[in-house]
Design an enzyme around this catalytic site. Structure first.
Site, PDB file in Angstrom:
ATOM      1  N   THR A 268      -0.205  -6.267  13.483  1.00  0.00           N
ATOM      2  CA  THR A 268      -1.567  -6.643  14.269  1.00  0.00           C
ATOM      3  C   THR A 268      -2.295  -5.274  14.678  1.00  0.00           C
ATOM      4  O   THR A 268      -1.546  -4.246  14.494  1.00  0.00           O
ATOM      5  CB  THR A 268      -1.400  -7.315  15.757  1.00  0.00           C
ATOM      6  OG1 THR A 268      -0.431  -6.190  16.609  1.00  0.00           O
ATOM      7  CG2 THR A 268      -0.625  -8.504  15.798  1.00  0.00           C
ATOM      8  N   ASP A 269      -3.551  -5.224  14.911  1.00  0.00           N
ATOM      9  CA  ASP A 269      -4.024  -4.103  15.324  1.00  0.00           C
ATOM     10  C   ASP A 269      -3.682  -4.161  16.802  1.00  0.00           C
ATOM     11  O   ASP A 269      -3.076  -4.973  17.411  1.00  0.00           O
ATOM     12  CB  ASP A 269      -5.694  -4.067  15.363  1.00  0.00           C
ATOM     13  CG  ASP A 269      -6.376  -2.655  15.607  1.00  0.00           C
ATOM     14  OD1 ASP A 269      -7.391  -2.698  15.020  1.00  0.00           O
ATOM     15  OD2 ASP A 269      -5.591  -1.766  16.031  1.00  0.00           O
ATOM     16  N   TRP A 270      -3.753  -2.957  17.617  1.00  0.00           N
ATOM     17  CA  TRP A 270      -3.158  -2.634  18.772  1.00  0.00           C
ATOM     18  C   TRP A 270      -3.598  -3.780  19.970  1.00  0.00           C
ATOM     19  O   TRP A 270      -4.692  -3.469  20.542  1.00  0.00           O
ATOM     20  CB  TRP A 270      -3.076  -1.127  19.277  1.00  0.00           C
ATOM     21  CG  TRP A 270      -1.979  -0.421  18.676  1.00  0.00           C
ATOM     22  CD1 TRP A 270      -1.268   0.484  19.672  1.00  0.00           C
ATOM     23  CD2 TRP A 270      -1.289  -0.355  17.660  1.00  0.00           C
ATOM     24  NE1 TRP A 270      -0.429   0.919  18.884  1.00  0.00           N
ATOM     25  CE2 TRP A 270      -0.147   0.634  17.541  1.00  0.00           C
ATOM     26  CE3 TRP A 270      -1.505  -1.042  16.385  1.00  0.00           C
ATOM     27  CZ2 TRP A 270       0.369   0.841  16.443  1.00  0.00           C
ATOM     28  CZ3 TRP A 270      -0.667  -0.800  15.291  1.00  0.00           C
ATOM     29  CH2 TRP A 270       0.415   0.121  15.382  1.00  0.00           C
TER      30      TRP A 270
END
Ligand code: GLC
Length: 743
Positions: A268-270
């Site tokens: 995932t992105d953060w």
């Protein structure tokens, strides 16, 4: 030292060939024969079998900011295999300084400038250098390149992305990824997908047709996955047609894995998305930065049957496979001393090839040692890169003024006035932050001298140089206002004043654009004699600017993105929902109303004149194109021609091949880039024979009615030129019958 296991070549080869890691890396790690007390070689499958449910869940969730390398963006949990440290960013390794230490790393030119070189071999060398710096600081997976599309000129992260064109974006990204991974570090193309704005990025829903998605926004990822086999992909924050990308099974499993054959890990992105169970089920294997709460949630979901253990195993196994490639797994003893000296020279070389000469009417190159009056605070607060996770911490940034003083005789009364002004307004500390940390320099008034003073400088100098800067960064989009897309009042006043006074004395006026992305130029470019675009050129900025102005560098960059005449011309600006950041203030949806008509595909098809077109760039020399042959051979089209340097300067030319399809069932852009090649350095009179191949399949458009890629029968026009609008040679070939390809 991290535990590792001795890996016999066969297992090593098997895992590498799956992920296509070059032999060089195999040999590098074979030297690291580390044995652990724990076990001889254990295949990922064997390791998985030995794991408890808790261990498997821990493997698919990061544990927040990195611990082994504290300033790095994140880290996986050490479960049966060592943890993997992950760190940004597209313009060079970014590890945040801590109280205890700094991790200096090279600030390379931003990706838009790398794309402006159109030199894939050079980009690969930059990728390798960044990979080496990541390796020597203990990073296993590098969170780049960013390959979203320049859908509109105001996206705050466009500097981190390559181009408006999917082919150029994809092949440049593939070169970059091959480079990074040749150093033994995994790369992570991002943000997958359709994340072309920063406004409301974590909740916004991108609504886009499947055809535009596949032909424009997914295409760079498809190219990089198939050509460079990245170890990881980062899914995007936004929703795609109603479903978060990180929870979108069609995107992450059907397209990415089943159609393209990707076999690395998706992270995932953060903090992206809103449902970790859905993320794992969709094929998002690793949740970053991760937290203990998410581990608990996933454990409960498996126990309740909301997430099957086989779905969990699938992601855990993928992570184990990549982990066994990682340098931490091999117990690599990193030095903490990357070769920053060598990489500084490479940063200079890469920026030098990315400089784009937009205008030159007898002004450049300047004679070394000639007298110049330098206007604009950017000569001192020179911008090396952008802000956000894509910024960098180099040891040293060379400003434009420093280098102009080495190459030219600078009007010191003027430049010292600007130096004093900047220090007064910014303070030394903030100025250092602009170079070395993250600081957003609010625009300052630029016209700090009177017309009388300018007249005096015009009298006693040979030329005027005006530096214009623009910065942008993650988390916000640029603004459609003066001081951003448009000149500020003070910039306009300065240019008018300098133009009046210097031209009155027959002296040239040169503008240097040290900017993050396109600005409006039509309203002022006739007031100046030359415009040099240096984007955000990295730590060697000043040297590159000065050397390009005096001809030590002959500009060979070409625009990877259109400079529109004005905002209303931009296709993405056609309706409020089509570009957030311009009202509505708080968009929940962005509709890609323009479909495939992005950038030059729009301007050329609908007859909208740009300020400077895609692929444009001048040189201090001149090139001619000769002897085109076009030959269809099986499933390929062979295009060959010659480029001749007919000018008086050694130079490199970027020859571009566009194809115009016949009219048929599907509407098509006027033309599309299908191949290109940058020549070697050609001396005056020298020529190079260019031979390129286009796969017939790459001419296809996506036919949504049948869910197939379609190459329609008919006569295709091949257009070879120095830019998308400067076509020098044309030819044709014919496709006898429609050809369909499954996605
Ligand atoms: C950020 C960015 C992403 C970056 C990550 C880790 O939110 O969107 O590009 O790699 O966080 O810093």
């Amino acid at each position: 030292m991290a535990p590792g296991v001795k890996l016999p070549l066969t297992a090593l080869k098997r895992s590498f060939y799956i992920l296509n890691t070059p032999t060089a890396y195999i040999l590098l790690t074979l030297r690291l024969s580390v044995t652990s007390g724990e076990a001889k070689l254990a295949s990922p499958e064997q390791l998985l079998k030995s794991m408890t449910l808790e261990e498997k869940v821990s493997l698919v969730v990061g544990w927040g900011p990195a611990r082994r390398v504290p300033g790095a963006a994140g880290e996986t949990r050490p479960v049966k295999v060592p943890s993997m440290v992950t760190s940004d960013g597209p313009s060079g390794l970014r590890i945040e300084p801590t109280k205890e230490r700094k991790w200096y790393a090279t600030a390379f030119p931003v990706p838009t400038m790398l794309a402006s070189t159109w030199n894939l071999e050079l980009v690969e060398r930059v990728g390798r250098a960044i990979g080496e710096e990541a390796r020597e600081y203990g990073v296993d997976i590098f969170l780049a390149p960013g390959i979203n599309i320049h859908r509109h000129p105001l996206c705050g992260r466009n500097f981190e992305y390559f181009s408006e064109d999917p082919l150029l974006s994809g092949v440049v990204a593939a070169a970059y990824v091959k480079g990074v991974q040749s150093a033994g570090v995994g790369a992570t193309p991002k943000h997958f997908a359709a994340n072309e704005q920063e406004t409301n990025r974590v909740i916004i829903d991108t609504v886009v047709s499947e055809r535009a998605l596949r032909e424009i926004y997914l295409k760079p990822f498809e190219i990089v996955v198939k050509e460079a086999k990245p170890w990881a992909i980062m899914s995007a924050y936004n929703k795609l047609n109603g479903k978060y990308c990180s929870q979108n099974e069609w995107l992450l499993t059907k397209v990415l894995r089943e159609e393209w054959g990707f076999n690395g890990i998706v992270m995932t992105d953060w903090g992206a998305g809103d449902n970790p169970v859905e993320q794992i089920k969709a094929g998002n294997d690793l949740i970053m930065p991760g937290s203990d709460e998410i581990v608990t949630k996933l454990l409960e979901a498996v126990k309740k049957g909301a997430l099957s253990e086989s779905e969990l195993d699938r992601s855990a196994l993928r992570i184990l496979r990549v982990a066994q490639l990682s340098l931490s797994y091999r117990g690599y003893r990193y030095s903490n001393q990357p070769n920053l000296e060598a990489h500084a020279q490479l940063a200079y070389e890469a920026a030098a090839e990315g400089v784009v000469l937009l205008k030159n009417e007898g002004a450049l190159p300047l004679k070394e040692g000639s007298r110049v009056a330098v206007f604009g605070t950017g000569q001192i607060e020179t911008l090396k890169g952008g802000m956000g996770s894509g910024h960098t911490h180099p040891k040293r940034v060379v400003t434009i003024l420093e280098s102009l003083r080495e190459r030219l005789k600078v009007e010191e009364e003027l430049s010292s006035a600007y130096e004093k002004y900047v220090l007064e307004k910014r303070g030394r500390e903030f100025l250092e932050k602009i170079y070395y940390e993250e600081a957003y320099p609010e625009p300052l008034p630029q016209d700090i001298v009177s017309e009388e003073q300018v007249a005096k400088f015009a009298e006693r100098n040979d030329a005027a140089i005006i530096v214009i800067t623009r910065i942008s960064g993650e988390g916000w989009d640029r603004r459609l206002e003066k001081g951003d897309f448009y000149l500020s009042n003070s910039e306009r006043k300065l240019i008018e004043m300098v133009s009046r006074q210097f031209r009155a004395k027959g002296k040239p006026v040169v503008v240097v654009l040290n900017i993050c992305g396109p600005i409006e130029v039509v309203s002022w470019r006739d007031l100046v004699d030359a415009i040099l675009l240096v984007w955000l050129p990295g730590q060697e900025a000043g040297r590159v600017v000065a050397d390009a102005l005096v001809g030590r560098i002959n500009p060979s960059g070409k625009l990877p993105t259109t400079f529109p005449r004005d905002w209303p011309d931009v296709p993405a600006a056609k309706s409020p929902e089509c570009y957030p950041g311009v009202p509505p203030e708080n968009p929940r949806v962005v509709r890609y109303c323009e479909g495939v008509y992005v950038g030059y595909r729009y301007y050329d098809t609908f007859g909208v004149e740009p300020a400077y077109e895609f692929g444009f760039g001048l040189s201090y020399t001149k090139f001619e194109y000769r002897n085109l042959t076009v030959e269809k051979a099986g499933d390929k089209v062979k295009v060959s021609f010659e480029v001749v340097n007919v000018g008086s300067y050694p130079g490199k030319e970027v020859a571009q091949v566009y194809v115009k399809a016949p009219r048929g069932k599907l509407d098509k852009p006027f033309q599309e880039l299908k191949a290109f090649k940058k020549t070697r350095l050609l001396k005056p009179g020298e020529s190079e024979k260019i031979e390129l191949e286009i796969n017939i399949r790459d001419l296809a458009s996506f036919d949504e009615s049948e869910k197939v890629w379609l190459v329609e029968k008919g006569t295709y026009e091949v257009k070879v030129g120095a830019s998308s609008r400067n076509i020098r040679l044309t030819g044709t070939f014919t496709v006898e019958n429609d050809i369909k390809f499954k996605p």
